[in-house]
Design a protein around this motif. Structure first.
Motif, PDB file in Angstrom:
ATOM      1  N   VAL A 147       0.843  -1.195   0.000  1.00 37.23           N
ATOM      2  CA  VAL A 147       0.000   0.000   0.000  1.00 37.23           C
ATOM      3  C   VAL A 147       0.875   1.242   0.000  1.00 37.23           C
ATOM      4  O   VAL A 147       1.977   1.244   0.559  1.00 37.23           O
ATOM      5  N   SER A 148       0.407   2.283  -0.667  1.00 35.51           N
ATOM      6  CA  SER A 148       1.049   3.594  -0.634  1.00 35.51           C
ATOM      7  C   SER A 148      -0.057   4.631  -0.531  1.00 35.51           C
ATOM      8  O   SER A 148      -1.243   4.292  -0.513  1.00 35.51           O
ATOM      9  N   LEU A 149       0.318   5.895  -0.507  1.00 35.92           N
ATOM     10  CA  LEU A 149      -0.686   6.955  -0.426  1.00 35.92           C
ATOM     11  C   LEU A 149      -1.458   7.115  -1.734  1.00 35.92           C
ATOM     12  O   LEU A 149      -2.495   7.776  -1.759  1.00 35.92           O
ATOM     13  N   THR A 150      -0.971   6.499  -2.807  1.00 37.03           N
ATOM     14  CA  THR A 150      -1.619   6.677  -4.108  1.00 37.03           C
ATOM     15  C   THR A 150      -2.187   5.399  -4.703  1.00 37.03           C
ATOM     16  O   THR A 150      -2.841   5.446  -5.743  1.00 37.03           O
ATOM     17  N   GLY A 172      -7.955  -2.832  12.214  1.00 38.41           N
ATOM     18  CA  GLY A 172      -8.344  -2.552  13.588  1.00 38.41           C
ATOM     19  C   GLY A 172      -9.850  -2.414  13.695  1.00 38.41           C
ATOM     20  O   GLY A 172     -10.606  -3.242  13.189  1.00 38.41           O
ATOM     21  N   ALA A 173     -10.289  -1.330  14.307  1.00 46.05           N
ATOM     22  CA  ALA A 173     -11.726  -1.111  14.502  1.00 46.05           C
ATOM     23  C   ALA A 173     -12.362  -0.352  13.348  1.00 46.05           C
ATOM     24  O   ALA A 173     -13.568  -0.086  13.375  1.00 46.05           O
ATOM     25  N   TYR A 174     -11.568  -0.011  12.336  1.00 52.61           N
ATOM     26  CA  TYR A 174     -12.077   0.825  11.248  1.00 52.61           C
ATOM     27  C   TYR A 174     -12.121   0.052   9.937  1.00 52.61           C
ATOM     28  O   TYR A 174     -11.267  -0.802   9.672  1.00 52.61           O
ATOM     29  N   SER A 175     -13.110   0.361   9.122  1.00 55.06           N
ATOM     30  CA  SER A 175     -13.228  -0.243   7.795  1.00 55.06           C
ATOM     31  C   SER A 175     -13.470   0.862   6.781  1.00 55.06           C
ATOM     32  O   SER A 175     -13.874   1.979   7.133  1.00 55.06           O
ATOM     33  N   ALA A 176     -13.214   0.547   5.510  1.00 51.29           N
ATOM     34  CA  ALA A 176     -13.400   1.547   4.461  1.00 51.29           C
ATOM     35  C   ALA A 176     -13.634   0.852   3.131  1.00 51.29           C
ATOM     36  O   ALA A 176     -13.204  -0.287   2.915  1.00 51.29           O
ATOM     37  N   VAL A 209      -6.416   5.533   4.496  1.00 52.75           N
ATOM     38  CA  VAL A 209      -5.225   5.133   3.741  1.00 52.75           C
ATOM     39  C   VAL A 209      -3.959   5.603   4.450  1.00 52.75           C
ATOM     40  O   VAL A 209      -2.979   4.856   4.560  1.00 52.75           O
ATOM     41  N   ARG A 210      -3.958   6.829   4.944  1.00 50.25           N
ATOM     42  CA  ARG A 210      -2.778   7.334   5.662  1.00 50.25           C
ATOM     43  C   ARG A 210      -2.472   6.466   6.876  1.00 50.25           C
ATOM     44  O   ARG A 210      -1.300   6.183   7.172  1.00 50.25           O
ATOM     45  N   ASN A 211      -3.508   6.019   7.565  1.00 50.05           N
ATOM     46  CA  ASN A 211      -3.298   5.153   8.726  1.00 50.05           C
ATOM     47  C   ASN A 211      -2.739   3.793   8.316  1.00 50.05           C
ATOM     48  O   ASN A 211      -1.891   3.223   9.010  1.00 50.05           O
ATOM     49  N   LEU A 212      -3.225   3.252   7.178  1.00 47.23           N
ATOM     50  CA  LEU A 212      -2.690   1.985   6.674  1.00 47.23           C
ATOM     51  C   LEU A 212      -1.200   2.112   6.375  1.00 47.23           C
ATOM     52  O   LEU A 212      -0.396   1.249   6.743  1.00 47.23           O
ATOM     53  N   ALA A 214       0.928   4.390   7.500  1.00 47.26           N
ATOM     54  CA  ALA A 214       1.688   4.644   8.728  1.00 47.26           C
ATOM     55  C   ALA A 214       1.919   3.354   9.508  1.00 47.26           C
ATOM     56  O   ALA A 214       3.011   3.118  10.039  1.00 47.26           O
ATOM     57  N   ALA A 215       0.896   2.501   9.580  1.00 46.54           N
ATOM     58  CA  ALA A 215       1.031   1.237  10.304  1.00 46.54           C
ATOM     59  C   ALA A 215       2.032   0.319   9.610  1.00 46.54           C
ATOM     60  O   ALA A 215       2.870  -0.320  10.263  1.00 46.54           O
ATOM     61  N   ALA A 216       1.962   0.256   8.270  1.00 49.21           N
ATOM     62  CA  ALA A 216       2.896  -0.590   7.520  1.00 49.21           C
ATOM     63  C   ALA A 216       4.323  -0.071   7.652  1.00 49.21           C
ATOM     64  O   ALA A 216       5.276  -0.846   7.795  1.00 49.21           O
ATOM     65  N   GLN A 217       4.492   1.245   7.610  1.00 50.85           N
ATOM     66  CA  GLN A 217       5.816   1.842   7.767  1.00 50.85           C
ATOM     67  C   GLN A 217       6.365   1.572   9.163  1.00 50.85           C
ATOM     68  O   GLN A 217       7.551   1.269   9.335  1.00 50.85           O
ATOM     69  N   SER A 218       5.505   1.660  10.162  1.00 55.32           N
ATOM     70  CA  SER A 218       5.934   1.399  11.543  1.00 55.32           C
ATOM     71  C   SER A 218       6.409  -0.040  11.703  1.00 55.32           C
ATOM     72  O   SER A 218       7.424  -0.301  12.363  1.00 55.32           O
ATOM     73  N   ARG A 219       5.696  -0.986  11.087  1.00 51.69           N
ATOM     74  CA  ARG A 219       6.116  -2.393  11.159  1.00 51.69           C
ATOM     75  C   ARG A 219       7.476  -2.587  10.508  1.00 51.69           C
ATOM     76  O   ARG A 219       8.327  -3.323  11.017  1.00 51.69           O
TER      77      ARG A 219
END
Length: 228
Positions: A147-150, A172-176, A209-212, A214-219
């Motif tokens: 995933v990326s921002l685009t 997590g608790a969010y869906s889209a 998407v930004r949260n996705l 950020a989470a992947a980058q953190s991992r």
């Protein structure tokens, strides 16, 4: 994997096969390191034939690749090459010289170039998703693999009908539900990989998407710190 068309900076397999060759002394710059992942693509099919492998040597104008499966074509096949890890990939044009068992020798016929099909850096992830075809109104399960921002890549069983799809996923608790455009579909061992770019997102979808990302980058950063 190569995109047929898309955002500025994208490079498709047709570009690679039509790109004018350079002088031989430039063909291996920046070159491929032994052990680097390599994707060998033969355009023309729908989707194009793709075989993954690992570079054995990239010294000189010939690249040797150990493929995951024997090359089904013949010597002389024109191919496109993608080498390196996500975020640092290089591409070139080549011609198959010889294939013995799982080892292929490929002549580099156009220079290696750095390329990033998306403006945003991609991060590996593994999220369950549902792929909905807007045109065909079909639904099938899939897995988001980066995933990326685009945009994102999603592995699914079959290519959906039409170019417009919606990806439904949860973190997590969010869906889209994310509206996307299909840039290219490529065969893989798991099925079909859909290379997608996001269409116009709402503020809530963009935040998801930004949260996705950020989470992947953190991992990724955590894994690197653990390995060091």
């Amino acid at each position: 994997m190569l995109a047929a068309r898309g955002e500025p900076g994208e490079v498709g397999s047709s570009w690679l096969l039509n790109h004018r060759p350079f002088a031989d002394n430039h063909l291996m710059e920046p070159g491929v390191k032994a052990g680097a992942p390599v994707l060998v693509i033969q355009p023309g099919g729908e989707p194009p034939l793709q075989v993954r492998g690992v570079a054995l040597t990239g010294i000189g104008p010939v690249l040797a690749v150990r493929l995951e499966s024997p090359w089904p074509g013949m010597p002389g096949d024109e191919v496109a090459l993608i080498a390196g890890e996500l975020g640092a990939r290089i591409v070139a044009r080549g011609r198959l010289l010889e294939a013995r068992a799982s080892v292929a020798s490929i002549e580099i016929t156009a220079p290696w170039k750095h390329v990033d099909r998306r403006r945003g850096q991609r991060f590996a992830t593994e999220l369950e998703a549902e792929v909905r075809s807007v045109l065909g109104q079909s639904r099938q399960k899939g897995t988001i693999t980066d995933v990326s921002l685009t945009g994102m890549a999603v592995v699914t069983a079959a290519k959906p009908g039409g170019r417009e799809v919606a990806i439904v996923t949860q973190a997590g608790a969010y869906s889209a539900t994310l509206p996307c455009e299909l840039v290219q579909a490529s065969r893989s061992g798991e099925g079909v990989t859909l290379h997608l770019k996001f269409r116009e997102l709402t503020a809530a979808q963009a935040a998801f998407v930004r949260n996705l990302v950020a989470a992947a980058q953190s991992r990724l950063l955590h894994e690197r710190s653990e390995a060091s």
